[in-house]
Design an enzyme around this catalytic site. Structure first.
Site, PDB file in Angstrom:
ATOM      1  N   GLU A  81     -23.999  -4.375 -10.387  1.00  0.00           N
ATOM      2  CA  GLU A  81     -24.508  -4.025  -9.070  1.00  0.00           C
ATOM      3  C   GLU A  81     -23.382  -3.395  -8.257  1.00  0.00           C
ATOM      4  OE1 GLU A  81     -27.630  -4.776  -8.972  1.00  0.00           O
ATOM      5  OE2 GLU A  81     -28.257  -4.719  -6.873  1.00  0.00           O
ATOM      6  N   LYS A 139     -30.350 -17.220 -16.051  1.00  0.00           N
ATOM      7  CA  LYS A 139     -30.487 -16.615 -17.385  1.00  0.00           C
ATOM      8  C   LYS A 139     -30.280 -17.669 -18.462  1.00  0.00           C
ATOM      9  CE  LYS A 139     -28.381 -12.416 -15.552  1.00  0.00           C
ATOM     10  NZ  LYS A 139     -27.190 -11.552 -15.478  1.00  0.00           N
ATOM     11  N   ARG A 198     -30.498   3.130 -11.753  1.00  0.00           N
ATOM     12  CA  ARG A 198     -31.686   2.560 -12.388  1.00  0.00           C
ATOM     13  C   ARG A 198     -32.832   3.574 -12.439  1.00  0.00           C
ATOM     14  NH1 ARG A 198     -36.339  -0.276 -11.114  1.00  0.00           N
ATOM     15  NH2 ARG A 198     -36.855  -1.795 -12.707  1.00  0.00           N
ATOM     16  N   ASP A 229     -27.002  -7.846  -3.612  1.00  0.00           N
ATOM     17  CA  ASP A 229     -27.962  -6.918  -3.031  1.00  0.00           C
ATOM     18  C   ASP A 229     -27.314  -5.544  -2.872  1.00  0.00           C
ATOM     19  OD1 ASP A 229     -30.309  -6.080  -2.049  1.00  0.00           O
ATOM     20  OD2 ASP A 229     -30.122  -7.030  -0.084  1.00  0.00           O
ATOM     21  N   SER A 251     -36.781  -5.093 -14.560  1.00  0.00           N
ATOM     22  CA  SER A 251     -36.548  -5.895 -13.358  1.00  0.00           C
ATOM     23  C   SER A 251     -36.769  -7.359 -13.725  1.00  0.00           C
ATOM     24  CB  SER A 251     -37.481  -5.445 -12.250  1.00  0.00           C
ATOM     25  OG  SER A 251     -38.797  -5.557 -12.701  1.00  0.00           O
ATOM     26  N   LEU A 252     -36.662  -8.224 -12.754  1.00  0.00           N
ATOM     27  CA  LEU A 252     -36.805  -9.654 -13.018  1.00  0.00           C
ATOM     28  C   LEU A 252     -38.021 -10.194 -12.297  1.00  0.00           C
ATOM     29  CD1 LEU A 252     -33.122 -10.818 -12.426  1.00  0.00           C
ATOM     30  CD2 LEU A 252     -34.297 -10.718 -14.616  1.00  0.00           C
ATOM     31  N   ASP A 295       0.842  -1.199   0.000  1.00  0.00           N
ATOM     32  CA  ASP A 295       0.000   0.000   0.000  1.00  0.00           C
ATOM     33  C   ASP A 295       0.872   1.243   0.000  1.00  0.00           C
ATOM     34  OD1 ASP A 295      -2.013  -1.731   0.154  1.00  0.00           O
ATOM     35  OD2 ASP A 295      -2.782  -1.089   2.123  1.00  0.00           O
ATOM     36  N   CYS A 345     -38.872   7.850  30.384  1.00  0.00           N
ATOM     37  CA  CYS A 345     -38.711   8.162  31.794  1.00  0.00           C
ATOM     38  C   CYS A 345     -38.443   9.663  31.842  1.00  0.00           C
ATOM     39  CB  CYS A 345     -37.512   7.407  32.371  1.00  0.00           C
ATOM     40  SG  CYS A 345     -37.002   8.081  33.952  1.00  0.00           S
ATOM     41  N   CYS A 391     -34.707   4.077  37.694  1.00  0.00           N
ATOM     42  CA  CYS A 391     -34.909   5.021  38.794  1.00  0.00           C
ATOM     43  C   CYS A 391     -36.316   4.953  39.375  1.00  0.00           C
ATOM     44  CB  CYS A 391     -34.611   6.445  38.325  1.00  0.00           C
ATOM     45  SG  CYS A 391     -35.880   7.070  37.210  1.00  0.00           S
ATOM     46  N   CYS A 449     -32.300  10.239  36.690  1.00  0.00           N
ATOM     47  CA  CYS A 449     -32.257   8.840  36.245  1.00  0.00           C
ATOM     48  C   CYS A 449     -30.832   8.518  35.764  1.00  0.00           C
ATOM     49  CB  CYS A 449     -33.274   8.674  35.123  1.00  0.00           C
ATOM     50  SG  CYS A 449     -33.318   7.043  34.401  1.00  0.00           S
ATOM     51  N   LYS A 488     -27.401 -13.174  -6.944  1.00  0.00           N
ATOM     52  CA  LYS A 488     -28.117 -11.899  -7.041  1.00  0.00           C
ATOM     53  C   LYS A 488     -27.568 -10.999  -5.942  1.00  0.00           C
ATOM     54  CE  LYS A 488     -32.789 -10.116  -7.580  1.00  0.00           C
ATOM     55  NZ  LYS A 488     -32.806  -9.106  -6.513  1.00  0.00           N
ATOM     56  N   CYS A 540     -39.780   3.195  35.498  1.00  0.00           N
ATOM     57  CA  CYS A 540     -38.422   3.125  34.950  1.00  0.00           C
ATOM     58  C   CYS A 540     -37.597   2.060  35.682  1.00  0.00           C
ATOM     59  CB  CYS A 540     -37.743   4.490  35.074  1.00  0.00           C
ATOM     60  SG  CYS A 540     -36.028   4.455  34.528  1.00  0.00           S
ATOM     61  N   GLU A 544     -26.222 -17.017 -11.643  1.00  0.00           N
ATOM     62  CA  GLU A 544     -25.352 -16.009 -11.002  1.00  0.00           C
ATOM     63  C   GLU A 544     -25.953 -15.652  -9.658  1.00  0.00           C
ATOM     64  OE1 GLU A 544     -25.415 -12.648 -13.641  1.00  0.00           O
ATOM     65  OE2 GLU A 544     -24.889 -13.926 -15.321  1.00  0.00           O
ATOM     66  N   LYS A 550     -35.420 -15.990  -5.013  1.00  0.00           N
ATOM     67  CA  LYS A 550     -35.062 -15.292  -3.771  1.00  0.00           C
ATOM     68  C   LYS A 550     -34.810 -16.294  -2.657  1.00  0.00           C
ATOM     69  CE  LYS A 550     -35.919 -10.787  -4.405  1.00  0.00           C
ATOM     70  NZ  LYS A 550     -36.328  -9.852  -3.537  1.00  0.00           N
ATOM     71  N   TYR A 580     -22.728  -7.699 -14.699  1.00  0.00           N
ATOM     72  CA  TYR A 580     -23.406  -8.932 -15.109  1.00  0.00           C
ATOM     73  C   TYR A 580     -24.187  -8.849 -16.413  1.00  0.00           C
ATOM     74  CZ  TYR A 580     -26.881  -6.500 -12.245  1.00  0.00           C
ATOM     75  OH  TYR A 580     -27.702  -5.562 -11.687  1.00  0.00           O
ATOM     76  N   PHE A 625       2.200   1.993  -3.379  1.00  0.00           N
ATOM     77  CA  PHE A 625       1.085   2.470  -4.199  1.00  0.00           C
ATOM     78  C   PHE A 625       0.788   3.939  -3.898  1.00  0.00           C
ATOM     79  CE2 PHE A 625      -3.353   3.302  -5.044  1.00  0.00           C
ATOM     80  CZ  PHE A 625      -3.506   2.804  -6.329  1.00  0.00           C
ATOM     81  N   ASP A 626       0.670   4.250  -2.601  1.00  0.00           N
ATOM     82  CA  ASP A 626       0.352   5.626  -2.203  1.00  0.00           C
ATOM     83  C   ASP A 626       1.399   6.609  -2.703  1.00  0.00           C
ATOM     84  OD1 ASP A 626      -1.857   4.685  -1.006  1.00  0.00           O
ATOM     85  OD2 ASP A 626      -1.072   4.738   1.040  1.00  0.00           O
TER      86      ASP A 626
HETATM   87  S1  IVH Z   1     -29.639  -9.337 -14.483  1.00  0.00           S
HETATM   88  C1  IVH Z   1     -33.317  -7.518 -17.074  1.00  0.00           C
HETATM   89  N1  IVH Z   1     -27.957 -10.307 -12.739  1.00  0.00           N
HETATM   90  O1  IVH Z   1     -31.520  -7.639  -9.406  1.00  0.00           O
HETATM   91  C2  IVH Z   1     -32.720  -7.479 -15.724  1.00  0.00           C
HETATM   92  N2  IVH Z   1     -29.503  -8.652 -11.997  1.00  0.00           N
HETATM   93  O2  IVH Z   1     -34.780  -7.272 -10.488  1.00  0.00           O
HETATM   94  C3  IVH Z   1     -31.312  -7.900 -15.777  1.00  0.00           C
HETATM   95  N3  IVH Z   1     -29.211  -8.013  -9.652  1.00  0.00           N
HETATM   96  O3  IVH Z   1     -32.311  -4.537 -10.616  1.00  0.00           O
HETATM   97  C4  IVH Z   1     -30.741  -8.019 -14.441  1.00  0.00           C
HETATM   98  N4  IVH Z   1     -27.533  -9.350  -9.213  1.00  0.00           N
HETATM   99  O4  IVH Z   1     -29.995  -4.746  -9.805  1.00  0.00           O
HETATM  100  C5  IVH Z   1     -28.978  -9.448 -12.942  1.00  0.00           C
HETATM  101  N5  IVH Z   1     -26.385 -11.238 -11.322  1.00  0.00           N
HETATM  102  C6  IVH Z   1     -27.377 -10.383 -11.526  1.00  0.00           C
HETATM  103  C7  IVH Z   1     -27.889  -9.557 -10.511  1.00  0.00           C
HETATM  104  C8  IVH Z   1     -28.958  -8.703 -10.789  1.00  0.00           C
HETATM  105  C9  IVH Z   1     -28.333  -8.427  -8.725  1.00  0.00           C
HETATM  106  C10 IVH Z   1     -30.293  -7.012  -9.406  1.00  0.00           C
HETATM  107  C11 IVH Z   1     -30.365  -5.939 -10.445  1.00  0.00           C
HETATM  108  C12 IVH Z   1     -31.833  -5.832 -10.829  1.00  0.00           C
HETATM  109  C13 IVH Z   1     -32.508  -6.781  -9.902  1.00  0.00           C
HETATM  110  C14 IVH Z   1     -33.492  -7.657 -10.661  1.00  0.00           C
END
Ligand code: IVH
Length: 684
Positions: free
Chosen positions: A172, A298, A135, A116, A82-83, A33, A439, A424, A445, A114, A421, A112, A322, A235, A36-37
């Site tokens: 993500e 997918k 998004r 968060d 969304s999915l 590090d 309280c 006290c 207290c 998902k 409480c 893959e 999920k 992704y 690098f710095d």
């Molecule tokens: S593919 C057409 N792959 O999950 C949608 N999404 O509702 C293509 N997410 O908003 C998304 N990991 O933010 C995809 N490996 C992954 C993901 C992923 C997290 C999130 C993404 C999306 C939500 C799906």
């Protein structure tokens, strides 16, 4: 000459980005590090001296600096869909059936994790990151490019030359679990120092890494974002005429261009393979340094994806599974009630210890009386406990099937909330519309008194840093301090009787207390810990009323005349001074020599010379510190802001002011003045 400098900057940039890549994408650093710095410092230095060679894809941009006042709303080239969600094996088999019914006979899936976090769409033109958009509503999102540039694992410039001229890549942005804990820990310490109480602190902490990531991405100062150490998995690659046949291949290619692609994705031949992947990761995911809430499945072939197409909201060729939020059941052994520093009561469930998502859970918050009543939770019940990404597990429900055949069945009685409480024994109160019981024995207290003293000595108040929470507890328990005023009567002989208090610490403590006597009035006012009086309000009140007696005698109307003071705060001030105990404390503190009025200097320095003027102070100054300059501006009626906009009256530029700021000031046409010019403005 300038050619060689530019060359050097480019070469150094390239090496630094290579190390960034090794460290953040490959997790395989090859230098220390420190080394690098050093390189980064050298680059920043060169760019500062030769700002004409500073480019937006320089690794120096990773440390941030750019301020975004308002995020531009941008339309996505391809909507961010969304999915569909599934929650069990059957739903997944239905998905598999739908694909067959659509006419596909042979196909592969890619599984893959998902992640968060917050989804992001990145645009690259000729290998350079040009835009990063959140998004938003799927159609339009916010342009957060300046902040995204600080994320080390997102390439500013791509590697090799096999990438398309123009494309988008989605992924993500997330905050690693460890970073989340670190940031919350730092935030907590800072809030303690600033005198916030436990509940306020809990409210202000990030609830989970996703929250923290999305909050960070929307911050105005990219320098602060840079310190958050966000990360990003990519992704999906999008664009016209992309040179791949499969999704899997597109990600392998993206990896070669420098993107961070998860090594945990897997190509599987059938839905059985998908189910196996789910089973493995349902457990294994807890050991990752990133929060995951499911799996995304997918169809691999891009041709087949096209054939399946989209519904109005989501692709037909992909689906999310999920994970069930990790849940366990255990026994509620007892309920204890904690008293916070403001007197708020929090009921806490004491559970029979149980393993949950990799940690042992012994306690869960029960929030307040209403929640206890709604859940009808009773001591002895078997309860379901759940832990999502949140820090504190929660009780979601009682397992009523178990009530009646357990040890406590005979005595199972609805939980009666405490009325007094636990610290006290004062009667608890609950005001209209408030969820919590309180309280109200603010000055008697123990946790409230100790909390008040902790606030009093905190950095932004009296700044007695030789006195920590533990010593306060000891002094309080030994009855040496009952109020903040008692601090000024402490004797060395008394202190030495305290456990683990050596001569040196006692001297330090007394010295710290003594020095605090010069702390200016506005901070003393803040230190008193009057409810709702934060640092800024204290300052306003101090400058408005000039001394404590004027403030004490102020009527409600007079208090309301002070800017930004509402009815509730005004009433608290009146209530505070009506209480004889507060008045007595103030008298004692006055006798001890604390500042209860503005100093001569503060009084004379106040003018309205800079009224209605807004300043941006930047760089290093020779005659005053930057903080002093800001103070002088405020004392003369001016306003300080962090970033240059059309509303800025002057940019006060010291040495080493950032070139970006200078450019911006010139562009908008804001006048840039020097320290000397500023002093003249005040002296006139
Ligand atoms: S593919 C057409 N792959 O999950 C949608 N999404 O509702 C293509 N997410 O908003 C998304 N990991 O933010 C995809 N490996 C992954 C993901 C992923 C997290 C999130 C993404 C999306 C939500 C799906």
């Amino acid at each position: 000459m300038s050619d060689t400098i530019n060359h050097k900057i480019l070469a150094l940039s390239k090496i630094i980005e290579e190390h960034n890549y090794n460290y953040y994408v490959l997790s395989n650093p090859s230098i220390s590090d420190f080394e690098f710095d050093k390189m980064l410092e050298e680059l920043i230095d060169l760019e500062k001296k030769h700002p004409q060679f500073l480019s937006s894809d320089s690794p120096s941009q990773r440390v941030g600096g750019q301020i975004t006042k308002e995020f531009k709303n941008v339309k996505h080239n391809y909507p961010m869909l969304s999915l569909g969600n599934t929650y069990n094996e059957n739903d997944l088999r239905d998905f598999d059936d739908r694909i067959r019914k659509a006419g596909l006979l042979e196909f592969e899936y890619v599984c893959e994790l998902k992640y968060d976090g917050v989804s992001i769409s990145l645009t690259y033109v000729n290998g350079v990151l040009t835009q990063a958009v959140t998004r938003g509503d799927g159609e339009k999102g916010d342009d957060v490019t300046a902040n995204v540039r600080t994320i080390r694992s997102i390439p500013l410039k791509l590697r090799g030359n096999s990438f398309p001229d123009e494309f988008e890549i989605r992924g993500e942005i997330f905050l690693p679990k460890k970073e989340f804990l670190r940031i919350n820990d730092e935030l907590k310490n800072q809030l303690i120092e600033e005198g916030y109480n436990e509940e306020e602190i809990f409210e202000k902490l990030f609830k989970n890494p996703r929250n923290a990531a999305s909050g960070s991405l929307k911050m105005q100062d990219s320098k602060v974002v840079a310190e958050r150490r966000l990360d990003c998995y990519l992704y999906a690659v999008l664009g016209k005429e992309l040179p791949f046949e499969t999704h899997y291949e597109s990600l392998i290619e993206a990896k070669k261009w420098g993107f961070k692609v998860s090594a945990d994705m897997e190509k599987v031949a059938s839905i059985e393979g998908v189910i196996k992947y789910l089973d493995t990761w349902d457990k294994k995911r807890h050991s990752l340094n990133v929060e995951t809430d499911g799996v995304v499945i997918k169809i691999n072939s891009i041709d087949q994806q096209k054939k399946l197409g989209y519904t109005a909201k989501s692709p037909r060729w992909a689906i999310a599974y999920k994970f069930k939020a990790t849940q366990v059941s255990t026994i509620l052994e007892s309920i204890s009630y904690q008293v916070g520093r403001t007197g708020a009561i929090t009921p806490v469930a004491n559970l029979k210890p149980v393993q949950l998502a990799g940690t042992t859970v012994k306690r869960a918050s029960l929030h307040n009386a209403d929640i206890i009543e709604k859940l009808d939770v009773r001591i002895g019940d078997t309860v379901f406990v759940e832990k999502g990404g949140e820090i504190i597990p929660k009780i979601i429900a009682v397992d009523f099937t178990k009530r009646g055949n357990d040890l406590f069945s005979e005595s199972s009685q609805p939980t009666k909330y405490i009325t007094h409480c636990p610290e006290c024994n004062s009667k608890l109160v609950r005001s209209e519309g408030e969820a919590n019981h309180y309280c109200s024995n603010e000055l008697g207290c123990p946790p409230q008194v100790k909390g008040k003293i902790e606030h009093f000595v905190s950095r932004k108040a009296m700044d007695i840093d030789s006195l920590g929470a533990e010593t306060i507890g000891q002094l309080y328990d030994a009855r040496l301090i009952k109020t903040i005023a008692d601090l000024y009567e402490l004797k060395k002989e008394e202190l030495l009787k305290i456990e683990r208090m050596a001569e040196k610490s006692a001297n330090n403590l007394l010295e710290g207390i003594k020095t605090s006597k010069v702390v200016p009035f506005e901070r003393v006012l803040f230190a008193l810990g009057i409810r709702h009086i934060g640092e800024t309000t204290a300052k306003k009140l101090a400058y408005y009323f000039k001394n404590i007696d004027n403030l004490k005698n102020a009527t409600l109307d007079q208090l309301l005349e002070v800017g930004d003071i509402g009815e509730r705060t005004a009433q608290t001030i009146i209530d505070y001074f009506v209480d004889n105990r507060s008045v007595e404390i103030i008298l004692k503190l006055k006798d001890a020599g604390l500042q209860f009025e503005l100093s001569q200097e503060q009084l004379t320095n106040t003018s309205e010379k800079l009224k209605n003027l807004t300043f941006v102070v930047s760089g290093v100054f020779s005659k005053f510190s930057r903080d002093d300059i800001k103070k002088i501006i405020e004392q003369n009626g001016g306003k300080n802001t962090g970033s240059i906009s059309g509303k800025t009256s002057y940019v006060l530029a010291g040495e080493n002011m950032g070139p970006e700021k200078l450019k911006k000031a010139e562009k908008i046409g804001v006048r840039v003045i020097s320290e000397d010019e500023f002093i003249k403005m005040i002296a006139e």
